[in-house]
Write a protein that holds these residues in place. Structure first.
Motif, PDB file in Angstrom:
ATOM      1  N   VAL A   1       0.825  -1.198   0.000  1.00 24.30           N
ATOM      2  CA  VAL A   1       0.000   0.000   0.000  1.00 24.30           C
ATOM      3  C   VAL A   1       0.865   1.256   0.000  1.00 24.30           C
ATOM      4  N   ASP A   2       0.442   2.244  -0.768  1.00 24.99           N
ATOM      5  CA  ASP A   2       1.036   3.574  -0.693  1.00 24.99           C
ATOM      6  C   ASP A   2       0.222   4.362   0.322  1.00 24.99           C
ATOM      7  N   PHE A   3       0.725   4.474   1.539  1.00 26.21           N
ATOM      8  CA  PHE A   3      -0.024   5.129   2.611  1.00 26.21           C
ATOM      9  C   PHE A   3      -0.059   6.649   2.472  1.00 26.21           C
ATOM     10  N   GLY A   4       0.764   7.205   1.607  1.00 28.79           N
ATOM     11  CA  GLY A   4       0.818   8.654   1.490  1.00 28.79           C
ATOM     12  C   GLY A   4       1.865   9.250   2.409  1.00 28.79           C
ATOM     13  N   GLU A   5       1.941  10.573   2.401  1.00 33.48           N
ATOM     14  CA  GLU A   5       3.025  11.256   3.100  1.00 33.48           C
ATOM     15  C   GLU A   5       2.635  11.800   4.469  1.00 33.48           C
ATOM     16  N   THR A   6       1.353  11.986   4.731  1.00 31.33           N
ATOM     17  CA  THR A   6       0.948  12.615   5.984  1.00 31.33           C
ATOM     18  C   THR A   6       0.116  11.650   6.824  1.00 31.33           C
ATOM     19  N   GLU A   7       0.036  11.918   8.109  1.00 27.44           N
ATOM     20  CA  GLU A   7      -0.780  11.087   8.981  1.00 27.44           C
ATOM     21  C   GLU A   7      -2.239  11.121   8.561  1.00 27.44           C
ATOM     22  N   ARG A   8      -2.669  12.247   7.998  1.00 31.76           N
ATOM     23  CA  ARG A   8      -4.060  12.334   7.524  1.00 31.76           C
ATOM     24  C   ARG A   8      -4.289  11.376   6.364  1.00 31.76           C
ATOM     25  N   ASP A   9      -3.299  11.269   5.469  1.00 27.08           N
ATOM     26  CA  ASP A   9      -3.403  10.306   4.377  1.00 27.08           C
ATOM     27  C   ASP A   9      -3.315   8.873   4.900  1.00 27.08           C
ATOM     28  N   TRP A  10      -2.439   8.653   5.871  1.00 25.45           N
ATOM     29  CA  TRP A  10      -2.292   7.303   6.426  1.00 25.45           C
ATOM     30  C   TRP A  10      -3.636   6.734   6.864  1.00 25.45           C
ATOM     31  N   LEU A  11      -4.437   7.577   7.495  1.00 25.49           N
ATOM     32  CA  LEU A  11      -5.653   7.085   8.129  1.00 25.49           C
ATOM     33  C   LEU A  11      -6.558   6.357   7.146  1.00 25.49           C
ATOM     34  N   GLU A  12      -6.729   6.883   5.931  1.00 20.61           N
ATOM     35  CA  GLU A  12      -7.609   6.236   4.964  1.00 20.61           C
ATOM     36  C   GLU A  12      -7.130   4.819   4.662  1.00 20.61           C
ATOM     37  N   TRP A  13      -5.810   4.643   4.576  1.00 18.60           N
ATOM     38  CA  TRP A  13      -5.269   3.328   4.218  1.00 18.60           C
ATOM     39  C   TRP A  13      -5.129   2.430   5.428  1.00 18.60           C
ATOM     40  N   GLN A  14      -4.998   3.003   6.615  1.00 21.85           N
ATOM     41  CA  GLN A  14      -5.100   2.181   7.834  1.00 21.85           C
ATOM     42  C   GLN A  14      -6.498   1.576   7.933  1.00 21.85           C
ATOM     43  N   ARG A  15      -7.511   2.374   7.644  1.00 22.54           N
ATOM     44  CA  ARG A  15      -8.875   1.856   7.609  1.00 22.54           C
ATOM     45  C   ARG A  15      -8.991   0.742   6.570  1.00 22.54           C
ATOM     46  N   TYR A  16      -8.428   0.999   5.394  1.00 19.03           N
ATOM     47  CA  TYR A  16      -8.505   0.028   4.296  1.00 19.03           C
ATOM     48  C   TYR A  16      -7.940  -1.324   4.711  1.00 19.03           C
ATOM     49  N   GLU A  17      -6.768  -1.328   5.353  1.00 20.98           N
ATOM     50  CA  GLU A  17      -6.134  -2.591   5.718  1.00 20.98           C
ATOM     51  C   GLU A  17      -7.030  -3.440   6.623  1.00 20.98           C
ATOM     52  N   SER A  18      -7.857  -2.803   7.427  1.00 26.24           N
ATOM     53  CA  SER A  18      -8.786  -3.540   8.277  1.00 26.24           C
ATOM     54  C   SER A  18     -10.071  -3.888   7.539  1.00 26.24           C
ATOM     55  N   VAL A  19     -10.601  -2.935   6.782  1.00 28.71           N
ATOM     56  CA  VAL A  19     -11.867  -3.128   6.073  1.00 28.71           C
ATOM     57  C   VAL A  19     -11.808  -4.319   5.123  1.00 28.71           C
ATOM     58  N   ILE A  20     -10.674  -4.521   4.434  1.00 32.54           N
ATOM     59  CA  ILE A  20     -10.645  -5.565   3.413  1.00 32.54           C
ATOM     60  C   ILE A  20     -10.774  -6.968   3.997  1.00 32.54           C
ATOM     61  N   ASN A  21     -10.523  -7.126   5.288  1.00 33.73           N
ATOM     62  CA  ASN A  21     -10.784  -8.432   5.902  1.00 33.73           C
ATOM     63  C   ASN A  21     -12.246  -8.833   5.744  1.00 33.73           C
ATOM     64  N   VAL A  22     -13.124  -7.843   5.707  1.00 31.02           N
ATOM     65  CA  VAL A  22     -14.561  -8.088   5.539  1.00 31.02           C
ATOM     66  C   VAL A  22     -14.978  -7.867   4.086  1.00 31.02           C
ATOM     67  N   ALA A  23     -14.519  -6.770   3.486  1.00 30.29           N
ATOM     68  CA  ALA A  23     -14.964  -6.408   2.140  1.00 30.29           C
ATOM     69  C   ALA A  23     -14.533  -7.432   1.091  1.00 30.29           C
ATOM     70  N   LEU A  24     -13.418  -8.109   1.321  1.00 37.49           N
ATOM     71  CA  LEU A  24     -12.944  -9.138   0.397  1.00 37.49           C
ATOM     72  C   LEU A  24     -13.122 -10.543   0.965  1.00 37.49           C
ATOM     73  N   GLY A  25     -13.833 -10.638   2.073  1.00 33.64           N
ATOM     74  CA  GLY A  25     -13.894 -11.880   2.831  1.00 33.64           C
ATOM     75  C   GLY A  25     -14.347 -13.097   2.053  1.00 33.64           C
ATOM     76  N   GLU A  26     -15.252 -12.927   1.098  1.00 39.83           N
ATOM     77  CA  GLU A  26     -15.791 -14.063   0.339  1.00 39.83           C
ATOM     78  C   GLU A  26     -15.171 -14.185  -1.047  1.00 39.83           C
ATOM     79  N   TRP A  27     -14.059 -13.520  -1.266  1.00 36.77           N
ATOM     80  CA  TRP A  27     -13.441 -13.535  -2.593  1.00 36.77           C
ATOM     81  C   TRP A  27     -12.207 -14.428  -2.605  1.00 36.77           C
ATOM     82  N   PRO A  28     -11.963 -15.148  -3.712  1.00 40.08           N
ATOM     83  CA  PRO A  28     -10.829 -16.081  -3.785  1.00 40.08           C
ATOM     84  C   PRO A  28      -9.510 -15.357  -4.040  1.00 40.08           C
ATOM     85  N   LEU A  29      -9.100 -14.602  -3.054  1.00 38.64           N
ATOM     86  CA  LEU A  29      -7.864 -13.829  -3.114  1.00 38.64           C
ATOM     87  C   LEU A  29      -7.004 -14.175  -1.906  1.00 38.64           C
ATOM     88  N   TRP A  30      -5.701 -14.130  -2.096  1.00 37.89           N
ATOM     89  CA  TRP A  30      -4.775 -14.300  -0.975  1.00 37.89           C
ATOM     90  C   TRP A  30      -3.793 -13.146  -1.046  1.00 37.89           C
TER      91      TRP A  30
END
Length: 319
Positions: A106-135
């Motif tokens: 992931v490209d988290f960006g340069e600022t803590e404000r940018d980081w936050l969106e991708w910190q959320r993403y790293e957790s969200v995808i456990n559910v959002a991709l949960g039923e998809w055949p991806l590793w």
């Protein structure tokens, strides 16, 4: 050697590799990709250029490994990245591939404000991709990334892996709990008088014209302005339909960003996964798309509230 075999292929697996350099990266990521290819799975790399070069060199430019441009996937807004991986899985499934293995960075960006969106993403995808055949094997360079992002890796991946093996991660936090633990950052513009303040929204047409008039003064592309206006429309409409009156809107125009907050006095809002995918799949005619659209059209979408109501804050960068 990591034993990658025997793991289910019909659901998402989300591993983290926190490495200390190219040798450790290659020692884990290359066998991960090659063993997938040997099992008839697809292999994809979505990383920064330096990481992709390490993997290409170690793999001998194996043509079966597809390297995607990281900017096309991760520098898009987070719901778009989720959609990109779902489409990747769909495309490969149509070709008869049982699973797609992805080495991602992931490209988290340069600022803590940018980081936050991708910190959320790293957790969200456990559910959002949960039923998809991806590793996903997410790689984190411990020599380059700051400690808060390495902490994110440990809290958002259910397994850690490295040359010594793949193991359950005792620091993993259930996604809903992790997402609720993240702060809603302060916005300094909110401490200043707003450019526009509608205290009790009732006239949607008039409000849209008023917001559009203020946005006409900003230095930004017409696409940026129109996208932001649509996001404001959608979230104001959501607040009126699902919240409680009065619904209010405040708008600030700063030197480098525009910020809008929409408040209601309804029962509040407590779904940390909302807006990371369309509410009704691909059927856009059924509604429920407002927050999903807003997350794609804005750089930051922050939601807060309690029993006394909800607040949505929409931010778009200028320039």
């Amino acid at each position: 050697m990591v034993d990658w075999a025997g793991l289910p292929s019909d659901r998402y697996l989300h591993d983290a590799l926190i490495h200390d350099g190219p040798d450790e990266l290659a020692a884990t990521a290359v066998p991960f990709l090659l063993e997938g290819l040997a099992a008839g799975e697809a292999a994809v790399v979505v990383t920064r250029d330096e990481t992709a070069t390490v993997l290409r060199d170690a793999l001998g430019s194996d043509p079966r490994v597809h390297v995607l441009d990281r900017d096309d996937v991760y520098r898009a807004r987070t719901p778009t990245a989720i959609t990109a991986f779902r489409r990747l899985a769909e495309q490969r499934a149509a070709e008869g591939v049982s699973r797609v293995r992805v080495v991602g960075e992931v490209d988290f960006g340069e600022t803590e404000r940018d980081w936050l969106e991708w910190q959320r993403y790293e957790s969200v995808i456990n559910v959002a991709l949960g039923e998809w055949p991806l590793w996903g094997l997410c790689v984190f360079d411990a020599q380059r990334l700051p400690d808060p992002l390495l902490e994110t890796a440990r809290r958002t991946h259910s397994c850690l892996t490295g040359p010594g093996g793949r193991r359950p991660n005792p620091e993993f936090v259930a996604p809903a709990d992790y997402l609720r633990s993240l702060p809603v950052p302060a916005e300094p513009l909110e401490e200043t008088p707003p450019r526009l303040w509608a205290r009790d929204v009732g006239d949607f047409v008039g409000l849209r014209h008023a917001v559009a008039a203020e946005l006409s003064t900003v230095v930004a592309s017409s696409d940026t302005v129109e996208d932001y206006l649509l996001a404001v429309d959608e979230m104001t409409s959501n607040a009126v339909r699902h919240g409680g009156p009065p619904v209010s809107l405040r708008l600030w125009v700063g030197a480098d960003r525009v910020v809008c907050t929409i408040d209601d006095r309804g029962p509040g809002f407590d779904d940390p996964f909302a807006g990371y995918g369309p509410a009704h799949g691909e059927d856009l005619s059924r509604g429920g798309m407002g927050l999903w659209l807003a997350r794609q059209l804005c750089d930051h979408v922050d939601i807060s509230g309690d029993d006394g109501g909800a607040r949505v804050r929409l931010t778009v960068r200028l320039g």
